[in-house]
Structures are given as structure tokens and as C-alpha cells.
Scaffold this active site. Structure first.
Site, PDB file in Angstrom:
ATOM      1  N   ARG A 242       0.843  -1.202   0.000  1.00 39.53           N
ATOM      2  CA  ARG A 242       0.000   0.000   0.000  1.00 39.53           C
ATOM      3  C   ARG A 242       0.879   1.253   0.000  1.00 39.53           C
ATOM      4  O   ARG A 242       1.951   1.267   0.625  1.00 39.53           O
ATOM      5  CB  ARG A 242      -0.918   0.001   1.212  1.00 39.53           C
ATOM      6  N   LYS A 269      -2.965  -2.290   7.582  1.00 44.89           N
ATOM      7  CA  LYS A 269      -4.419  -2.109   7.587  1.00 44.89           C
ATOM      8  C   LYS A 269      -5.107  -3.192   8.410  1.00 44.89           C
ATOM      9  O   LYS A 269      -6.054  -2.918   9.148  1.00 44.89           O
ATOM     10  CB  LYS A 269      -4.938  -2.135   6.151  1.00 44.89           C
ATOM     11  N   HIS A 332      -2.248   3.400  -5.529  1.00 52.04           N
ATOM     12  CA  HIS A 332      -2.775   2.147  -4.978  1.00 52.04           C
ATOM     13  C   HIS A 332      -3.000   1.115  -6.083  1.00 52.04           C
ATOM     14  O   HIS A 332      -3.051  -0.091  -5.819  1.00 52.04           O
ATOM     15  CB  HIS A 332      -4.089   2.426  -4.244  1.00 52.04           C
ATOM     16  N   ARG A 335      -1.068  -2.362  -6.843  1.00 56.53           N
ATOM     17  CA  ARG A 335      -1.434  -3.620  -6.191  1.00 56.53           C
ATOM     18  C   ARG A 335      -2.359  -4.449  -7.090  1.00 56.53           C
ATOM     19  O   ARG A 335      -2.225  -5.666  -7.192  1.00 56.53           O
ATOM     20  CB  ARG A 335      -2.107  -3.333  -4.842  1.00 56.53           C
ATOM     21  N   HIS A 359      -3.437  -9.563   2.380  1.00 56.31           N
ATOM     22  CA  HIS A 359      -4.876  -9.728   2.535  1.00 56.31           C
ATOM     23  C   HIS A 359      -5.136 -10.851   3.535  1.00 56.31           C
ATOM     24  O   HIS A 359      -4.378 -11.809   3.625  1.00 56.31           O
ATOM     25  CB  HIS A 359      -5.528 -10.089   1.199  1.00 56.31           C
ATOM     26  N   TYR A 369      -7.592 -23.045   8.687  1.00 59.34           N
ATOM     27  CA  TYR A 369      -6.773 -24.119   8.146  1.00 59.34           C
ATOM     28  C   TYR A 369      -5.627 -23.603   7.279  1.00 59.34           C
ATOM     29  O   TYR A 369      -4.651 -24.304   7.054  1.00 59.34           O
ATOM     30  CB  TYR A 369      -7.646 -25.079   7.326  1.00 59.34           C
TER      31      TYR A 369
END
Length: 395
Positions: A242, A269, A332, A335, A359, A369
Site C-alpha cells: 500500500r 491495515k 494504490h 497492487r 490480505h 486451516y
């Protein structure tokens, strides 16, 4: 014998104060000045006491009798009416001190102690300022949903739909803090969830065509502005982090030996530590940058002071200077360029790409998992992406 309102109205002052009784302990005291005050005489725990009710005609005969009856009901429960009156007065004063502005300031201070990022604190402060202009000095218990909606509608009227939604959420956080502190009972913003215009989600502009991306990278290479801005844009493209994380990067976070950039959770974030593998091309840029300002704290300090990072507008302004509008490319957007082209290559596990972007998996069961961070694959992915950018530049 009970007195009448006419009789109370016609009572005249004398040389000395005197009282005229109604019944069951209620009487009116007529003072030398001519003012008239309602009083209630009662006994509790064997002691005679006096409750001052209020002045006539502000307090009518009927109102004085109602207060007398309420006091008698309290006495029946063993409650002293005078003590109950003082408790109510203290509660009122306490409520007046619990204004929205003061509780909002307390919440902001709590966020500071929790180590929230400067960006988060600035946004909280901005939203609280908007709310305080309308009802900051009001006791929080007196602020209603319609009153809050009136403030939100003013923001909506300017077309700032996203800001209105975020303002509602921020006001709600103040109320929830007040509820948790025992000051308020409910959060009135909950009733306003569907009252606002829903903003249209607009994705940040990004270049995902390889040839067009190559042209942009060449434009950055020839950028005639600040050298540090040029390097920041190149690192933005290479590392796909970012813009705020690039701008706030510190030299203490860069490990040239291990070839990683370790970003602490308070800058992220999602509030999770994030480690970025550094390909050879990124290390070369960082070494170039270190020769320029390696003695400071930030990789990209502000031109005004080395104690702060570069402005958040710098990178987008550089893109505009190169001729790219906000509808074509944003800082941005690098990304999205990385995510799209890496996924389209079919070479990499989607989870490795998501981890590279920091993310977090939204599906809680799947996240439980998917504990690995695909580190070895991410190192290879970083090297591949750096090489890919070199290839599209040469197209």
C-alpha cells in the site's frame, strides 16, 4: 382547610415572613419581598425536615401537590425526599459533564494508547470534529437518532456518501464506548443503518495491460521530479504494498542481509505483522536510496522535515505530472496490477498472491486451516514479478 389558587395569588407580603397551609404538610411561605415559595414539612427517623419545592407561580398549586404526593410515596418506602432530590441534582450535573465531545475525546485518547496509526487517529479526529460542530456540547444521553441523522444529511447533501457512512460508524463507536463505560444505555446510530444513501463502490484505477504497464514503468524511469519520488514509485510497482506503507517505511525495518522488509502490525491495515521479500531489483533501489538519506529515520522523508514521511499526495501527484489521470492509474493501483497479472500467469497459488498483498482470508473456517504464509513461494513470486516488470519495460 385546603387553599385555592386564587387565595395563593392574592396573598400579600407583611413585615415578617408567614406561611399559609394547604394540607398534609404542604404550605406556601410568603416572604417580606412578596415572593411565595412552596414547602413540604415531613418527619423521617423521628426528625422533622423541610423540602423546598419551588416558587409560585413558576410552580403552580397543582404541581406543588404532585411533588408533595411523590415525596409522601418516597417516605412510605423509607426514602428521604431531600436526599433523593440531591441525588437527582448530582445525577443531572454528572450527565451534563458527559457530553459527546468529552466522551469522543476519551475514545480518541484510548485509541492513542492502543497504538492506532496516525492515519486512523486523524480520521477519527476529523469525524469527531464534524459531529462536535452540531451536538458536541450536548449530554450524550440527550442525543437522539433524528439529531444524528440531521448531521449526516448535511454531509450527504454535498455528495459525500462514503463520508456520511463512516461518520455514522464513528459516532456509533463513541456511543458504544459510553455504553461500555456505563454512561449511556443504547447506540442510536444502529437505527440509522438503512437511512443513508449507499455509495457506489468505485475501484481504484489500475493498469493491467502488460504493454501499458511497461510504458508507465518507462515513464517513471524518466521522471524528472524528486529522485526519492521516482524510487518510491518503482518500489511501489515492485513490492505491491500500500502507498501508506511505502511512505511510512523506516530504515530500521529493512534487513539487507536477510533481504526482507518487516512491517510492524501497527502500520498495517489488518493489524498483522507483514514481511515482504526483497528481490535484487528492490535491494538495488534501496541501496541507491540509502546513499541519499540513509542517516534519517524514514526511507522517504518529507521535504520540509526529516522527522515526517513524504506527503500522501506525492505519489499520485507524480503520476498526474506524467500525464496519467485518476481514471487511468493511482498509486494504490499497482497492487491491482500485480494481483491481476500474477493471477493471470497461472504460475502461482492464489493464496501466495493474497499473502503477498497482506490480505486476510474472509472465510473464518478456511482461514483457520490456511495457517501457512507460503513464504518460499512468495520469495519466488517476488523474483518473478521483478523480472516480469523488467520484461514489460523492454516491450
Amino acid at each position: 382547610m385546603p387553599i385555592s389558587d386564587i387565595k395563593v395569588r392574592n396573598l400579600k407580603s407583611k413585615d415578617k415572613p408567614y406561611k399559609v397551609s394547604d394540607f398534609e404538610g404542604l404550605f406556601v411561605l410568603v416572604k417580606v419581598s412578596g415572593s411565595k415559595s412552596w414547602r413540604f414539612k415531613y418527619r423521617i427517623d423521628g426528625k422533622e425536615k423541610l423540602l423546598v419545592i419551588g416558587d409560585y407561580p413558576a410552580v403552580s398549586l397543582a404541581q406543588a401537590r404532585q411533588t408533595r404526593d411523590a415525596a409522601k410515596a418516597q417516605l412510605a418506602e423509607g426514602i428521604d425526599p431531600n436526599e433523593a432530590k440531591q441525588d437527582e441534582k448530582r445525577a443531572r450535573l454528572e450527565t451534563k459533564g458527559h457530553t459527546f465531545e468529552k466522551i469522543g475525546a476519551a475514545l480518541l485518547e484510548k485509541q492513542r494508547k492502543e497504538g492506532k496509526t496516525k492515519a486512523t487517529l486523524d480520521k477519527t479526529e476529523y469525524h469527531l470534529k464534524l459531529a462536535n460542530q452540531d451536538f458536541g456540547r450536548r449530554p450524550i444521553t440527550e442525543i437522539t437518532a433524528p439529531l444524528i441523522l440531521k448531521t449526516l444529511r448535511k454531509v450527504e447533501a454535498k455528495g459525500n456518501y462514503e463520508t456520511a457512512h463512516r461518520l455514522r460508524a464513528r459516532i456509533g463507536s463513541v456511543f458504544r464506548y459510553a455504553v461500555a463505560s456505563g454512561i449511556a444505555e443504547t447506540d442510536p446510530t444502529y437505527a440509522l443503518r438503512d437511512a443513508l444513501i449507499r455509495p457506489t463502490r468505485v475501484h481504484r484505477a489500475a493498469i493491467t495491460d502488460p504493454k501499458a504497464l511497461g510504458r508507465l514503468l518507462n515513464e517513471i524511469e524518466g521522471f524528472d521530479g524528486q529522485s526519492t519520488t521516482r524510487i518510491a514509485l518503482k518500489l511501489l510497482a515492485l513490492l505491491a504494498q500500500r502507498p501508506g506503507e511505502i511512505r511510512h517505511a523506516k530504515w530500521s525495518e529493512i534487513d539487507f542481509v536477510a533481504k526482507v522488509w518487516a512491517i510492524p502490525a501497527d502500520k498495517m491495515k489488518m493489524r498483522r505483522d507483514h514481511v515482504v521479500p526483497l528481490p535484487a531489483q528492490a535491494l538495488a533501489l534501496l541501496n541507491e536510496l540509502r546513499r541519499m538519506n540513509g542517516n534519517g529515520e524514514y526511507l522517504f522523508p518529507s521535504l520540509r522535515t526529516w522527522k515526517r514521511p513524504m506527503s500522501e499526495n506525492t505519489l499520485n501527484a507524480a503520476l498526474r505530472r506524467m500525464g496519467y489521470s485518476g481514471d487511468e492509474m493511482t498509486a494504490h493501483g499497482f497492487r491491482a496490477s500485480f494481483s491481476t497479472l500474477a493471477n493471470e500467469s497461472g504460475l502461482w497459488h492464489p493464496d501466495a498472491i493474497e499473502r503477498a498483498l497482506a490480505h486476510v482470508e474472509k472465510n473464518e473456517v478456511r482461514r483457520a486451516y490456511a495457517r501457512g504464509d507460503h513464504w518460499e513461494e512468495r520469495i519466488k513470486l517476488a523474483d518473478w514479478w521483478a523480472g516480469y516488470l523488467d520484461r514489460v519495460k523492454a516491450m
